[in-house]
Design a protein around this motif. Structure first.
Motif, PDB file in Angstrom:
ATOM      1  N   PHE A  26       1.222   5.930   1.354  1.00 45.09           N
ATOM      2  CA  PHE A  26       1.449   5.324   2.855  1.00 45.09           C
ATOM      3  C   PHE A  26       2.981   5.371   2.952  1.00 45.09           C
ATOM      4  O   PHE A  26       3.667   5.122   2.237  1.00 45.09           O
ATOM      5  CB  PHE A  26       0.979   3.985   2.913  1.00 45.09           C
ATOM      6  N   VAL A  27       3.254   5.619   4.240  1.00 45.81           N
ATOM      7  CA  VAL A  27       4.720   5.802   4.649  1.00 45.81           C
ATOM      8  C   VAL A  27       4.908   4.565   5.855  1.00 45.81           C
ATOM      9  O   VAL A  27       5.841   3.826   5.591  1.00 45.81           O
ATOM     10  CB  VAL A  27       5.168   7.274   5.359  1.00 45.81           C
ATOM     11  N   ASP A  77       8.049   0.051   1.579  1.00 47.87           N
ATOM     12  CA  ASP A  77       9.091  -0.496   1.299  1.00 47.87           C
ATOM     13  C   ASP A  77      10.399   0.374   1.041  1.00 47.87           C
ATOM     14  O   ASP A  77      11.556   0.316   1.456  1.00 47.87           O
ATOM     15  CB  ASP A  77       9.249  -1.426  -0.062  1.00 47.87           C
ATOM     16  N   SER A  78      10.314   1.603   0.462  1.00 45.93           N
ATOM     17  CA  SER A  78      11.351   2.487   0.221  1.00 45.93           C
ATOM     18  C   SER A  78      11.888   3.255   1.370  1.00 45.93           C
ATOM     19  O   SER A  78      12.856   3.867   1.187  1.00 45.93           O
ATOM     20  CB  SER A  78      10.882   3.622  -1.023  1.00 45.93           C
ATOM     21  N   VAL A  79      11.388   3.162   2.570  1.00 42.49           N
ATOM     22  CA  VAL A  79      11.533   3.848   3.532  1.00 42.49           C
ATOM     23  C   VAL A  79      12.213   2.986   4.593  1.00 42.49           C
ATOM     24  O   VAL A  79      12.729   3.258   5.752  1.00 42.49           O
ATOM     25  CB  VAL A  79      10.768   4.676   4.307  1.00 42.49           C
ATOM     26  N   LEU A 124      17.879  10.911   4.668  1.00 39.70           N
ATOM     27  CA  LEU A 124      16.824  11.370   3.696  1.00 39.70           C
ATOM     28  C   LEU A 124      17.416  11.611   2.360  1.00 39.70           C
ATOM     29  O   LEU A 124      18.330  12.214   2.133  1.00 39.70           O
ATOM     30  CB  LEU A 124      16.356  12.786   4.498  1.00 39.70           C
ATOM     31  N   LYS A 125      16.479  11.627   1.466  1.00 47.00           N
ATOM     32  CA  LYS A 125      16.854  11.666  -0.133  1.00 47.00           C
ATOM     33  C   LYS A 125      15.754  12.714  -0.553  1.00 47.00           C
ATOM     34  O   LYS A 125      14.775  13.106  -0.022  1.00 47.00           O
ATOM     35  CB  LYS A 125      16.716  10.183  -0.641  1.00 47.00           C
ATOM     36  N   PRO A 126      16.117  13.509  -1.798  1.00 49.44           N
ATOM     37  CA  PRO A 126      15.324  14.365  -2.201  1.00 49.44           C
ATOM     38  C   PRO A 126      13.886  13.824  -2.552  1.00 49.44           C
ATOM     39  O   PRO A 126      12.835  14.506  -2.401  1.00 49.44           O
ATOM     40  CB  PRO A 126      16.102  14.683  -3.520  1.00 49.44           C
ATOM     41  N   GLU A 127      13.733  12.455  -2.908  1.00 48.51           N
ATOM     42  CA  GLU A 127      12.407  11.958  -3.312  1.00 48.51           C
ATOM     43  C   GLU A 127      11.546  11.780  -2.000  1.00 48.51           C
ATOM     44  O   GLU A 127      10.345  11.626  -2.045  1.00 48.51           O
ATOM     45  CB  GLU A 127      12.757  10.395  -3.799  1.00 48.51           C
TER      46      GLU A 127
END
Length: 124
Positions: free
Chosen positions: A47-48, A62-64, A86-89
């Protein structure tokens, strides 16, 4: 049910931005929830973000938080995901989904209508 099509994916350098769109055709309902999920190779789909059509309530992984923003245009039956810093992950196929979850909005099984996905690749 609605037919969903994502667009806006592509290749971007770390720190850059992209905006994804999810266009819904056919019937939509004010009570429905629209979600974004993503799946990277060898990793479970996760989920995003999600938003409700009627109230515009938002939910984020949480990470976004602080980097991604979900929004919707009810008149156009379109949902957006603005992705900054934006990050590579963040590299993954991003999927738009529709459902009517009463609870557990971040649970994939609560959504019964999915788009084909759009690729997002973030280079380091």
């Amino acid at each position: 049910q609605a037919h969903l099509v994502e667009s806006g994916g592509g290749l971007v350098q770390a720190g850059g931005s992209l905006r994804l769109s999810c266009a819904a055709s056919g019937r939509t309902f004010s009570s429905y929830v629209m979600g974004w999920f993503r799946q990277a190779p060898g990793v479970e789909r996760e989920f995003v973000a999600a938003i409700t059509w009627s109230g515009g309530n938002t939910y984020y992984k949480d990470s976004v938080k602080g980097r991604f923003t979900i929004s919707r245009d009810n008149a156009k039956n379109t949902v957006y995901l603005q992705m900054n810093s934006l990050k590579p992950e963040d590299t993954a196929v991003y999927y738009c989904a529709a459902g009517a979850p009463q609870t557990a909005i971040a649970t994939m099984s609560k959504y019964d209508n999915w788009g084909p996905g759009t690729q997002v690749t973030v280079s380091s």
